[in-house]
Write a protein that holds these residues in place. Structure first.
Motif, short mmCIF file in Angstrom:
data_model
loop_
_atom_site.label_atom_id
_atom_site.label_comp_id
_atom_site.label_asym_id
_atom_site.label_seq_id
_atom_site.Cartn_x
_atom_site.Cartn_y
_atom_site.Cartn_z
N UNK A 226 0.83 -1.21 0.00
CA UNK A 226 0.00 0.00 0.00
C UNK A 226 0.86 1.26 0.00
N UNK A 227 2.17 1.11 0.10
CA UNK A 227 3.06 2.26 0.03
C UNK A 227 3.64 2.61 1.37
N UNK A 228 4.95 2.45 1.51
CA UNK A 228 5.61 2.72 2.79
C UNK A 228 6.79 3.65 2.57
N UNK A 229 6.88 4.64 3.45
CA UNK A 229 8.01 5.56 3.42
C UNK A 229 9.28 4.82 3.83
N UNK A 230 10.39 5.28 3.31
CA UNK A 230 11.68 4.71 3.68
C UNK A 230 11.99 5.01 5.14
N UNK A 235 16.09 8.40 4.95
CA UNK A 235 15.68 9.77 4.61
C UNK A 235 16.77 10.77 4.99
N UNK A 236 17.33 10.62 6.19
CA UNK A 236 18.37 11.52 6.63
C UNK A 236 19.61 11.42 5.75
N UNK A 237 19.97 10.21 5.35
CA UNK A 237 21.14 10.02 4.48
C UNK A 237 20.90 10.63 3.10
N UNK A 238 19.68 10.51 2.59
CA UNK A 238 19.38 11.07 1.27
C UNK A 238 19.44 12.60 1.32
N UNK A 239 18.88 13.19 2.38
CA UNK A 239 18.95 14.65 2.52
C UNK A 239 20.40 15.11 2.56
N UNK A 240 21.22 14.39 3.34
CA UNK A 240 22.64 14.73 3.43
C UNK A 240 23.32 14.61 2.07
N UNK A 308 10.85 30.57 -1.61
CA UNK A 308 11.78 31.22 -0.68
C UNK A 308 11.34 31.12 0.78
N UNK A 309 10.03 31.04 1.04
CA UNK A 309 9.55 31.05 2.42
C UNK A 309 9.46 29.64 3.04
N UNK A 310 9.84 28.58 2.28
CA UNK A 310 9.77 27.22 2.81
C UNK A 310 10.97 26.94 3.72
N UNK A 311 10.68 26.23 4.80
CA UNK A 311 11.73 25.90 5.75
C UNK A 311 12.65 24.82 5.17
N UNK A 312 13.92 24.89 5.51
CA UNK A 312 14.90 23.93 5.03
C UNK A 312 14.84 22.66 5.88
N UNK A 313 15.07 21.51 5.23
CA UNK A 313 15.17 20.24 5.94
C UNK A 313 16.62 20.01 6.32
N UNK A 314 16.81 19.39 7.47
CA UNK A 314 18.16 19.05 7.93
C UNK A 314 18.31 17.55 8.01
N UNK A 315 19.51 17.06 7.74
CA UNK A 315 19.77 15.62 7.78
C UNK A 315 19.72 15.11 9.21
#
Length: 315
Positions: A226-230, A235-240, A308-315
């Motif tokens: 049914x669809x599962x997030x990693x 996710x943290x490694x991909x962001x990094x 521009x107003x979107x918050x940045x994601x951190x690893x």
């Protein structure tokens, strides 16, 4: 990182092959022993091993069909087929293993007969334990380095991995080893007491163990279908990894969905470095998508530009 393991498919094939060979030999031996001894626990174990043998065929199909290349009708490939066929295997374990074992055990509680030729039963169970142990060690050998790369313990990794064939073999072999010990105990108590009741209870307990394992496998395959997030660590490694690319200044949105064994699709919003005009940004964005999609673990990438107003994601 689990997603980049290019040889994982070949390792899974070896794990399935070892499990199939072991289960076939065990099923034949247990069936002969069940006939000769009349033990309810051995009948349950024979049903269990035949169910496992049939399930390995489903796992072979799962492993092969899920690795087919993407085409026009399936642009992200056929990875989810692994979970469909693994679901069939789990259902087979529940019906042909758990239900048969419990039903036979209940029947033996009321109509059981004294068993004989106990030595044959013990020898077959001992050999079966060695063969099942060999198969289990192969699945453990595959799981350990993968678990270490994901910073998980082995059990957590087997439960969470996107590879359903590894999970199926590991759990089925674990249940088989427990079942053999239960069957041995039931057979010994039958011999000591002269009553078939402990043997019948052993058959029921084997069935309950198989039922629990089957339900766990069904639930895990359902989650991936049914669809599962990693995993958050992935996710943290991909962001990094994205932030380390010279083209990327920020990542503001990221969705990583598992679509097959060690295969994901990636949807994200990024802020590209520099201050290009819109037409140049579009070209750079497509080039970045192609760069990410070059990974064998990534079946599809869709990137958009961040506001521009979107918050940045951190690893």
């Amino acid at each position: 990182m689990e997603l980049t393991g290019e040889d994982g498919g070949d390792e899974s094939t070896l794990t399935i092959a070892v499990a199939f060979a072991a289960n076939l030999l065990i099923a034949i031996a247990k069936s002969v022993a069940a006939v000769l001894t009349g033990s309810a626990s051995l009948v349950a174990e024979a049903a269990h091993s035949w169910a496992d043998t049939g399930n390995e065929i489903f796992l072979v199909v799962a492993n092969r069909r899920s690795r087919r290349a993407a085409d026009a009708t399936h642009p992200h490939g056929y990875g989810r087929e692994a979970y469909v066929w693994s679901m069939f295997a789990a259902l087979g374990l529940f019906v042909a293993g758990a239900a048969v074992s419990v039903t036979h055990g209940v029947q033996e509680l009321f109509n059981g007969e004294e068993a004989g030729d106990f030595i044959i039963g013990y020898v077959v169970l001992a050999v079966s334990f060695l063969l099942e142990g060999t198969s289990f060690l192969q699945s453990l050998r595959q799981a350990r380095p993968e678990a270490a790369s994901m910073q998980r313990d082995v059990f957590e990794h087997v439960l969470q991995t996107s590879d359903p064939t590894l999970r199926a073999v590991f759990f089925e072999d674990s249940a088989a080893l427990i079942g053999i010990l239960i069957a041995g105990g039931g057979l010994a108590l039958h011999q000591i007491t002269g009553s078939p009741i402990p043997d019948a209870i052993g058959s029921i307990l084997v069935g309950l163990v198989l039922g629990v394992v089957a339900i766990v496998l069904i639930q895990r395959n359902r989650s991936f279908l049914i669809g599962q997030e990693a995993d958050p660590r992935v996710r943290s490694q991909v962001i990094q990894a994205l932030l380390e690319l010279p083209e990327v200044a920020r990542v503001t949105y990221l969705r990583i969905e598992i679509i097959g064994p060690r295969m994901v699709t990636l949807i994200g919003d990024v802020d590209l470095a520099g201050d290009d005009v819109e037409s140049h940004l579009a070209v750079r964005l497509r080039a970045l998508e192609a760069k990410i999609a070059a990974s064998p673990a990534v079946a599809g990438v869709v990137l958009s530009l961040s506001s521009p107003d979107e918050a940045s994601l951190e690893a």
